[in-house]
Design a protein around this motif. Structure first.
Motif, PDB file in Angstrom:
ATOM      1  N   TYR A  96       8.579   4.786  -0.933  1.00 30.32           N
ATOM      2  CA  TYR A  96       9.248   3.653  -1.565  1.00 30.32           C
ATOM      3  C   TYR A  96      10.731   3.656  -1.210  1.00 30.32           C
ATOM      4  O   TYR A  96      11.303   4.683  -0.834  1.00 30.32           O
ATOM      5  N   PRO A 105      11.685   0.183  -7.367  1.00 30.82           N
ATOM      6  CA  PRO A 105      11.024   0.678  -6.162  1.00 30.82           C
ATOM      7  C   PRO A 105      10.134  -0.374  -5.514  1.00 30.82           C
ATOM      8  O   PRO A 105       9.377  -1.065  -6.188  1.00 30.82           O
ATOM      9  N   PRO A 119       7.384  -0.722  -2.109  1.00 30.38           N
ATOM     10  CA  PRO A 119       6.656   0.136  -1.165  1.00 30.38           C
ATOM     11  C   PRO A 119       7.100  -0.094   0.273  1.00 30.38           C
ATOM     12  O   PRO A 119       7.475  -1.196   0.660  1.00 30.38           O
TER      13      PRO A 119
END
Length: 295
Positions: free
Chosen positions: A67, A75, A77
């Motif tokens: 992340y 966060p 990905p």
């Protein structure tokens, strides 16, 4: 016969905490827990295993993939793989190295061995040891030698190219750090203190002194360690002594990366924190809500 003096209460508690972490670390060598990741929110991250910078961007290796924070510190990905990256490091050339277990349903062997990315984690390729090793700690020396701690077998492994490996010392550790000035000097965090090797990890002196969970040696004058209770220390004399600096926000630590003598990254229970004043103060770079899964 030399008597062993009782540990001070704080040291004994830290050793116990680290011992529990070592046990959890060793017992989690199977596949991931099978739950589907919930990408895109702070609650998605059940554990952080590694931190790194590339071109000024922060990358966080977790139980559910890699992340990076968005503009709000949440966060997001990176890439499509949701592997459990137990070990993670960024080389001097900016390549990513990782290890761990494949995501649920991804297929393949239960242990990733060593995988590498040259595009900041968007894609990965297998380098070696697939199905054989799960490195829980990775570090590289100035000559690009890769050091990996094989937690399942309790052994340090070393490779000049990330493909052919040499088995080195057997030990029970949570983290390792290689000297930026001398590739033959390696430190390991153990439940009896910091263990030191001066022969490339072939042998280690018994761990002594300060009990630390995570270690990072970002520059010759930038050795830091963080205790199980979140207290940050700066190493002196190549790890012979440790000076208290501060307490990292957010509770128990999960990962530590030292960029240079002033810049540090630490992951704790509620986020990833950055210091730009050698660990005296910290600002949160990414929000995290972790669960109680074992490391």
């Amino acid at each position: 016969m030399t008597k062993r003096l009782p540990l001070p209460k704080a040291t004994a508690a830290a050793a116990l905490t680290l011992g529990l972490a070592l046990t959890a670390c060793a017992s989690s060598g199977g596949s991931s827990d099978g739950r589907a990741p919930r990408a895109g929110s702070a609650a998605a991250l059940s554990h952080i295993h590694g931190l790194g910078l590339r071109d000024g961007s922060l990358y966080v290796a977790t139980h559910q993939g890699l992340y990076t924070p968005d503009a709000d510190g949440d966060p997001i990905p990176v890439g499509h793989r949701r592997d459990d990256f137990m070990g993670f490091t960024v080389t001097a050339d900016g390549d990513f190295l990782a290890s761990g277990h494949p995501a649920p349903g991804a297929g393949g062997p239960a242990d990733l061995g060593l995988v590498a990315s040259t595009d900041s984690g968007r894609t990965w390729r297998e380098k070696s040891l697939a199905g054989k090793v799960d490195f829980h700690a990775l570090d590289t020396a100035r000559d690009s030698t890769v050091y990996g701690y094989d937690s399942a077998n309790g052994r340090l492994r070393v490779s000049a190219d990330g493909v052919t490996w040499d088995d080195r010392a057997a030990l029970r550790a949570l983290d390792i750090a290689v000297s930026p000035a001398d590739p033959g000097t390696v430190l390991a965090s153990t439940e009896s203190g910091v263990a030191r090797s001066t022969d490339g990890g072939r042998t280690f002196a018994t761990g002594t002194g300060r009990v630390l969970a995570y270690l990072s040696w970002g520059a010759p004058d930038a050795l830091f360690g963080v205790g199980p209770d979140g207290v940050l220390f700066r190493g002196t004399g190549g790890g012979a002594g440790w000076t208290r600096v501060s307490t990292v926000p957010g509770g128990a630590p999960q990962a530590l990366t030292v960029v240079d003598a002033r810049r540090l990254l630490v992951a704790t229970g509620d986020g990833v924190y950055e210091s730009r004043d050698a660990g005296r103060t910290f600002a949160r770079r990414m929000a995290v809500e972790t669960t109680g899964d074992a490391h």
